[in-house]
Design an enzyme around this catalytic site. Sequence first.
Site, short mmCIF file in Angstrom:
data_model
loop_
_atom_site.label_atom_id
_atom_site.label_comp_id
_atom_site.label_asym_id
_atom_site.label_seq_id
_atom_site.Cartn_x
_atom_site.Cartn_y
_atom_site.Cartn_z
N SER A 67 0.82 -1.22 0.00
CA SER A 67 0.00 0.00 0.00
C SER A 67 0.85 1.26 0.00
O SER A 67 0.35 2.34 -0.29
CB SER A 67 -0.91 0.01 1.23
OG SER A 67 -0.13 0.01 2.43
N SER A 87 5.21 1.57 4.31
CA SER A 87 6.60 1.69 4.75
C SER A 87 7.24 2.97 4.20
O SER A 87 7.95 3.68 4.91
CB SER A 87 7.41 0.46 4.33
OG SER A 87 6.99 -0.68 5.03
N HIS A 131 14.43 -1.81 0.91
CA HIS A 131 14.15 -0.92 2.05
C HIS A 131 15.39 -0.16 2.46
O HIS A 131 15.34 1.05 2.70
CB HIS A 131 13.63 -1.75 3.23
CG HIS A 131 12.16 -2.03 3.18
ND1 HIS A 131 11.26 -1.43 4.03
CD2 HIS A 131 11.43 -2.83 2.38
CE1 HIS A 131 10.04 -1.84 3.75
NE2 HIS A 131 10.11 -2.71 2.76
N ARG A 143 16.29 2.77 0.22
CA ARG A 143 15.45 3.95 0.34
C ARG A 143 15.86 4.83 1.51
O ARG A 143 15.58 6.03 1.52
CB ARG A 143 13.98 3.55 0.56
CG ARG A 143 13.21 3.16 -0.66
CD ARG A 143 11.72 3.33 -0.41
NE ARG A 143 11.27 2.72 0.82
CZ ARG A 143 10.57 1.60 0.89
NH1 ARG A 143 10.30 0.93 -0.21
NH2 ARG A 143 10.16 1.14 2.05
#
Length: 415
Positions: free
Chosen positions: A246, A249, A284, A287
């Site tokens: 969605s 995070s 992750h 980012r």
Amino acid sequence: MELTLLGTGAPAGLPRPGCPCAACATAVGADARAATALLVDGVLLLDLTPGPALAAARAGRTLHGVRQVLLSHPHDGPALEIPAGLPAPARVPDGRELALISGHRVRAVALDSPGTGYEVGGPDGRRLLYLPPGAGPAGLPPGGSRDTGPDRQTAAPPEPYALVLLDVLGRPDALARLRAAGSVGPTTDVLAVHVDHDVPPGPELHRRLAAAGARTVPDGTTLMVGDYRAVPDLPRRTLVLGGARSGKSAEAERRLASFPEVLYVATGGTREGDAEWAARVAAHRGRRPASWRTAETCDLVPLLAEAEAPPMLIDCLSLWLTDAMDAVGAWDDDRWRSGEARRALAERVDALAAAFRSTGRTVVAVSNEVGSGVVPATASGRRFRDELGRLNAAVAAECEHVLLVVAGTALPLRG
């Protein structure tokens, strides 16, 4: 010092000419922005917006008293429109200082990208910092740490600016570095300028800026430098909910991108031989800012209890729950029916909720939203769904701010 913002938008303005995107289509009225330009006490003009004389008139100001025009953009920046009677625009070399007869002092600040930043000190002793679009100051630490070893003398931290104007959304790391260096403090008013069409205007723009401890104002706004009343209050505890993929995070990471020395707590751990999981973890990490630290643990209560600790991002509570259910044997039907595992799990959830309630550090937690009418096919699946719903409710009850992320769009539920 009195500051009038003749424009607050990106060099091309907002909406961009001819751009069909949704952000530009809705940038009307107070959400429309000309290229950023600042008028300081009516005597100093930083950058030029198209039609600066008309922009000043709309703001109830005049350019007749301007004695200095300074440019911040790179030399290949937007075309200049110089009204008759204004001094020729100039640029102060990095590190040099310019003293105006009005009592203002302007120092050019070196940047990590083309262009020039300016520190302006007023006759009243207040200071502001203005940076061009896409720029951060050079020579500041990349994170929150400083070399304080015995063989190195540590300079006294600088006095925080009263006002900082920069590209908050485009360069949150620059704001983080200013905070790490002590140049932005709790009383610093952080204004977002050079606002572009990357974020929809209106509530979404203001919500994202508030999460960074910043704000923006419409073109033509006049304010007094050092007005503390306008500094946004940051929520100490935030819960970000959402379904799979969605964007929850990314939303949580974005909320702390402008803060240095963040502790990223990964509750998923490592999975030997699982290439797909390793790729997720790598994405992750890629980012996140390089200055963030990572801890792979599900022992959250001691971390939440740490005093005067940097902000913490927990990703995610659903994996924490999986670990907790493993630890108490909650997957065993007999132990669950007997109530032994149920009570042990409830104690862990209560302890975590209590830690959220008493924590003194800024924390953003991520969790999966469950249910939505879908009934899992297995008893263990239904058990996990029910317990995750209870966990989410318990943590949400202790948070000032709760968000639900759907299709990459954050919907505020509280705060």
